[in-house]
Design an enzyme around this catalytic site. Structure first.
Site, PDB file in Angstrom:
ATOM      1  N   HIS A 129       9.441 -18.141  15.704  1.00  0.00           N
ATOM      2  CA  HIS A 129       8.541 -19.645  16.091  1.00  0.00           C
ATOM      3  C   HIS A 129       7.766 -20.135  15.107  1.00  0.00           C
ATOM      4  CE1 HIS A 129       6.884 -21.915  19.337  1.00  0.00           C
ATOM      5  NE2 HIS A 129       5.986 -21.180  18.759  1.00  0.00           N
ATOM      6  N   GLU A 130       6.862 -19.051  14.329  1.00  0.00           N
ATOM      7  CA  GLU A 130       5.816 -19.411  13.551  1.00  0.00           C
ATOM      8  C   GLU A 130       6.634 -20.446  12.424  1.00  0.00           C
ATOM      9  OE1 GLU A 130       3.213 -20.296  15.128  1.00  0.00           O
ATOM     10  OE2 GLU A 130       3.409 -19.050  16.116  1.00  0.00           O
TER      11      GLU A 130
ATOM     12  N   HIS B  13       7.651 -23.854  12.896  1.00  0.00           N
ATOM     13  CA  HIS B  13       6.341 -24.753  12.585  1.00  0.00           C
ATOM     14  C   HIS B  13       5.730 -24.628  10.623  1.00  0.00           C
ATOM     15  CE1 HIS B  13       4.820 -25.388  16.440  1.00  0.00           C
ATOM     16  NE2 HIS B  13       4.925 -24.035  16.595  1.00  0.00           N
TER      17      HIS B  13
HETATM   18 ZN    ZN Z   1       3.934 -23.240  18.509  1.00  0.00          ZN
END
Ligand code: ZN
Length: 508
Positions: free
Chosen positions: A278-279, A282
């Site tokens: 997830h990160e 980003h």
């Molecule tokens: Zn997030």
């Protein structure tokens, strides 16, 4: 020839961006390495730098120069990037100018302190420790929104003035152009279509044996694998670092210094794996921002919703697919021979896609995730319309969890205190997570129709996928908004139907 007015603004913009970098760095430090007692004292520094940050933009010189540049004739002379910078600066200027400087500084000091108070309250599972400061933060948020209500209405809601509510103002900060009315419809559709699917999926999932996930996994080994996985996805360690924190997050100083964190549990293998995916989603976004706009006011992600779409895309659409794991599952098995030798790839895939109601938002499966958001959204709306007070939060939080997900938190720690966002002063942030899920599903549907995603994944070749996102989203920073990205990519605005269809197909 460079525009003389724009040139005049440049030193102010550079100064503002530098103060912002310093504040982000202190934030990062507060949440990773700073000792528990530091924040009480460091908050003074944060206050002073915030004051400088404020003054670097809110002053007569910037005001007069902006006025000149906002003249249509002058504006048309600017380059495309300069125009985007001026648009964004206008927005930031209006937002900051509406707030008295002393209140702004006080608010920054307050939220800088609040993170540690929240951490203590969460550790002790005691909301009463956090409630007083949260009350102050909420009051500031409301006050700031009230200052801007009129200008917001003039600028964005000329045609439907009577529907404007205070909460719209802060929603617009995170997702420009989105309103409470639109989100009500968006969430109603999700509720109506997905509640029946949730019940069935959770029941079906009960049969899936996930015992292997709660065996004991050495944390250093987990970290080593997770960091390798980030690199596999494209995380560039020359432009980024990965640390540990209570709550995984991403901070970007600029496109050559992007930082993410992860959190490890000895008895939960997949939690850290999906946090890092997830990160990394980003981080790739921030690392891929164009060099031509980095360290400018537009040199970061377009909105929280678009940002979340990039992290969710990696976490769910890519990271939970069998083709993604096919070339790399044996590496995970080799790392944890004892625990995983008898777990087949198919079993692993079933478990990572299992639907189970979880009390924690960040641990939720894709299907129930939106309900965690709906709960927070409904609570925030009530707080902003004075229907409830901060003291009411734990009770209503628990009631809503029972109503929508059929579970009740054991204590405030796993209930109302589970998220850091309110401590940071971020009311109006949560809906962006749900929008991000919907945007991710829509982008995925489009990308599947134009490229052989599964083939790329099976070959361990993620480059064409990331490259497509870089070329159509990442490199633009704040130069485009959510619906512009989607319209340019696929001739459509955001449509929740892709998300609902994706989940129905997956879980039916
Ligand atoms: Zn997030």
């Amino acid at each position: 020839m460079p525009n003389k007015y724009f040139e005049k603004l440049k030193p102010y913009l550079d100064k503002n961006s530098s103060f912002e970098t310093v504040l982000n760095l202190i934030d990062w430090d507060n949440e990773t390495l700073a000792p528990i007692e530091s924040s009480e004292y460091t908050s003074k520094t944060v206050g002073i730098i915030s004051d400088e940050y404020f003054k670097s933009i809110i002053n007569d010189e910037v005001k007069n120069t902006l006025k000149k540049l906002n003249n249509e004739k002058e504006f048309e002379k600017l380059t495309c990037i300069e125009k985007s910078i001026i648009k964004e600066l206008n927005k930031k200027y209006d937002e900051l100018e509406s707030i008295p400087k002393e209140e702004y500084v006080k608010f920054k000091e307050l939220t800088s302190k609040a993170v540690n108070i929240w951490t203590k309250a969460k550790e002790k599972s005691d909301f009463s420790i956090f409630a007083p400061i949260l009350k102050e933060i909420l009051e500031f948020n409301k006050k700031f929104a009230k200052y801007r209500l009129k200008s917001y209405t003039e600028k964005y809601r000329k045609d439907d003035k009577k529907d404007v509510v205070l909460y719209d103002v802060i929603l617009n900060d995170f997702e420009e152009g989105f309103t409470t009315k639109q989100l009500d419809e968006f969430f109603e559709k999700i509720k109506k279509e997905l509640i029946p699917v949730v019940k069935k999926a959770v029941k079906d999932s009960e049969k899936i044996d996930d015992k292997f996930n709660s065996l004991k996994y050495d944390i250093d080994k987990q970290e080593k694998f997770c960091n390798w996985l980030a690199g596999y996805l494209g995380f560039d360690f020359n432009k980024g670092v990965i640390a540990r924190s209570a709550h995984p997050f991403t901070t970007s100083l600029h496109n050559h210094d992007v930082r993410i964190t992860n959190h490890f549990y000895e008895n939960n293998l997949i939690s850290a794996i999906f946090s890092v995916i997830h990160e990394t989603g980003h981080a790739l976004y921030e690392m891929n921002i164009g060099n031509d706009i980095t360290q400018t006011i537009i040199g970061t992600g377009s909105s929280i919703g678009i940002h979340e779409s990039q992290s969710r895309f990696m976490e769910n659409q890519i990271g939970k697919s069998k083709t993604f794991w096919k070339p790399i599952y044996s590496k995970l098995q080799d790392t944890f021979k004892e625990q995983l030798q008898d777990v087949s790839l198919d079993d692993f895939i079933k478990v990572i896609n299992k639907s189970a109601v979880n009390i924690t938002r960040t641990e939720a499966d894709e299907l129930t995730y939106s309900f965690h958001i709906i709960i927070r959204y409904e609570l925030e709306k009530m707080l902003f319309s004075d229907e409830i007070t901060i003291e009411d939060l734990p009770k209503i939080w628990n009631k809503k969890y029972e109503e929508y997900l059929g579970i009740k938190p054991k204590n405030d720690g796993e209930g109302v205190l589970q998220d850091i966002h309110w401590a940071c002063g971020n009311f109006g942030y949560f809906p962006s997570y749900a929008l991000g899920n919907a945007i991710a599903a829509q982008i995925f549907s489009h990308m599947k129709s134009i490229m052989p995603i599964d083939e790329y994944l099976e070959n361990g070749n993620l480059t064409p996928i990331v490259e497509y996102l870089r070329e159509h989203i990442h490199k633009y920073g704040k130069m485009k908004k959510t619906n512009e990205f989607l319209e340019e990519m696929m001739n459509e605005k955001l449509d929740v139907k892709y998300y609902i269809d994706y989940l129905k197909e997956k879980y039916n």
